[in-house]
Design a protein around this motif. Structure first.
Motif, PDB file in Angstrom:
ATOM      1  N   GLN A   3       1.154  -1.045   0.431  1.00 30.59           N
ATOM      2  CA  GLN A   3      -0.193  -0.236  -0.208  1.00 30.59           C
ATOM      3  C   GLN A   3       0.670   1.197   0.234  1.00 30.59           C
ATOM      4  N   LEU A   4       0.380   2.220  -0.487  1.00 34.13           N
ATOM      5  CA  LEU A   4       1.248   3.435  -0.860  1.00 34.13           C
ATOM      6  C   LEU A   4       0.248   4.977  -0.617  1.00 34.13           C
ATOM      7  N   VAL A   5       0.516   5.605   0.205  1.00 31.17           N
ATOM      8  CA  VAL A   5      -0.602   6.248   0.533  1.00 31.17           C
ATOM      9  C   VAL A   5       0.240   7.769   0.622  1.00 31.17           C
ATOM     10  N   GLU A   6      -0.238   8.458  -0.184  1.00 32.44           N
ATOM     11  CA  GLU A   6       0.564   9.654  -1.229  1.00 32.44           C
ATOM     12  C   GLU A   6      -0.131  11.069  -0.197  1.00 32.44           C
ATOM     13  N   TYR A  32      13.226  -2.170  -2.468  1.00 30.80           N
ATOM     14  CA  TYR A  32      12.861  -1.195  -3.407  1.00 30.80           C
ATOM     15  C   TYR A  32      13.105   0.015  -4.049  1.00 30.80           C
ATOM     16  N   ALA A  33      12.826   0.040  -4.789  1.00 35.36           N
ATOM     17  CA  ALA A  33      13.403   1.295  -5.358  1.00 35.36           C
ATOM     18  C   ALA A  33      12.095   2.332  -5.286  1.00 35.36           C
ATOM     19  N   MET A  34      12.478   3.045  -5.343  1.00 36.20           N
ATOM     20  CA  MET A  34      10.654   4.152  -5.806  1.00 36.20           C
ATOM     21  C   MET A  34      10.803   5.298  -6.270  1.00 36.20           C
ATOM     22  N   GLY A  35       9.694   5.854  -6.557  1.00 32.67           N
ATOM     23  CA  GLY A  35       9.449   6.732  -8.340  1.00 32.67           C
ATOM     24  C   GLY A  35       8.138   7.565  -7.793  1.00 32.67           C
ATOM     25  N   TRP A  36       8.104   8.935  -8.473  1.00 33.76           N
ATOM     26  CA  TRP A  36       7.551   9.559  -8.033  1.00 33.76           C
ATOM     27  C   TRP A  36       7.050  10.151  -9.691  1.00 33.76           C
ATOM     28  N   PHE A  37       5.605   9.968 -10.248  1.00 29.33           N
ATOM     29  CA  PHE A  37       5.158  10.486 -11.834  1.00 29.33           C
ATOM     30  C   PHE A  37       4.046  11.494 -10.880  1.00 29.33           C
ATOM     31  N   ALA A  92      -0.206  19.520 -11.508  1.00 29.14           N
ATOM     32  CA  ALA A  92      -0.658  17.597 -12.094  1.00 29.14           C
ATOM     33  C   ALA A  92      -1.181  16.676 -10.534  1.00 29.14           C
ATOM     34  N   VAL A  93      -1.285  15.375 -10.683  1.00 26.90           N
ATOM     35  CA  VAL A  93      -1.701  14.994  -9.764  1.00 26.90           C
ATOM     36  C   VAL A  93      -0.586  14.281  -9.408  1.00 26.90           C
ATOM     37  N   TYR A  94       0.402  14.051  -8.506  1.00 27.38           N
ATOM     38  CA  TYR A  94       1.622  13.338  -8.422  1.00 27.38           C
ATOM     39  C   TYR A  94       1.175  12.411  -7.382  1.00 27.38           C
ATOM     40  N   SER A  95       1.077  11.348  -8.172  1.00 23.94           N
ATOM     41  CA  SER A  95       1.986   9.965  -7.050  1.00 23.94           C
ATOM     42  C   SER A  95       2.563   8.913  -7.182  1.00 23.94           C
ATOM     43  N   CYS A  96       3.214   8.382  -6.069  1.00 20.36           N
ATOM     44  CA  CYS A  96       4.246   7.455  -5.723  1.00 20.36           C
ATOM     45  C   CYS A  96       4.252   6.068  -6.294  1.00 20.36           C
ATOM     46  N   GLY A 115       0.138   4.727  -5.413  1.00 23.52           N
ATOM     47  CA  GLY A 115      -0.545   5.226  -4.747  1.00 23.52           C
ATOM     48  C   GLY A 115      -1.490   5.982  -5.337  1.00 23.52           C
ATOM     49  N   GLN A 116      -2.846   6.749  -4.305  1.00 25.96           N
ATOM     50  CA  GLN A 116      -3.915   6.838  -5.254  1.00 25.96           C
ATOM     51  C   GLN A 116      -3.556   7.877  -5.803  1.00 25.96           C
ATOM     52  N   GLY A 117      -1.839   9.208  -5.734  1.00 26.81           N
ATOM     53  CA  GLY A 117      -1.717  10.254  -5.671  1.00 26.81           C
ATOM     54  C   GLY A 117      -2.931  11.851  -4.857  1.00 26.81           C
ATOM     55  N   THR A 118      -1.943  12.567  -5.412  1.00 27.12           N
ATOM     56  CA  THR A 118      -2.231  13.863  -4.127  1.00 27.12           C
ATOM     57  C   THR A 118      -1.789  15.077  -5.181  1.00 27.12           C
TER      58      THR A 118
END
Length: 124
Positions: A3-6, A32-37, A92-96, A115-118
């Protein structure tokens, strides 16, 4: 289950700053590696930044280099995106996302959970 929560999005004036956070649960975060989109209205999702599992390697989109910083706290299972000198085009909506691998990558197809995004809105 991963689960990912921004959090941390909001409205900011151009030139301002925001710090996004993404809380990870369900597996061993430090593996694990992580990213932001981000996805702006009417546009495709695009890469912003990524960080390797150790935090020793980072990647940035050219459009954010020198203004955004990705970091992680493996003790808190959290990845951050510090955004400075924000421009209206950053709206924008930012998601991890988590990549079930060690190295940072720019291609969204390399990421396994999202994640769902913020929402970030930068006013001019």
């Amino acid at each position: 289950q991963v689960q990912l929560v921004e959090s941390g999005g909001g409205l900011v004036q151009a030139g301002g700053s925001l710090r996004l956070a993404c809380a990870f649960s369900g597996r061993t975060f430090s593996n694990y590696a992580m990213g932001w989109f981000r996805q702006a209205p009417g546009k495709e999702r695009e890469f912003v930044a990524a960080i390797s599992r150790s935090g020793g390697s980072t990647l940035y989109a050219d459009s954010v280099k020198g203004r955004f910083t990705i970091s992680r706290d493996n003790a808190k299972n959290t990845v951050y995106l510090q955004m400075n000198s924000l421009k209206p085009e950053a709206t924008a909506v930012y998601s991890c996302a988590v990549r079930l691998g060690y190295s940072a990558q720019v291609d969204r197809s390399d990421y396994d959970y999202w994640g769902q995004g913020t929402r970030v809105t930068v006013s001019s």
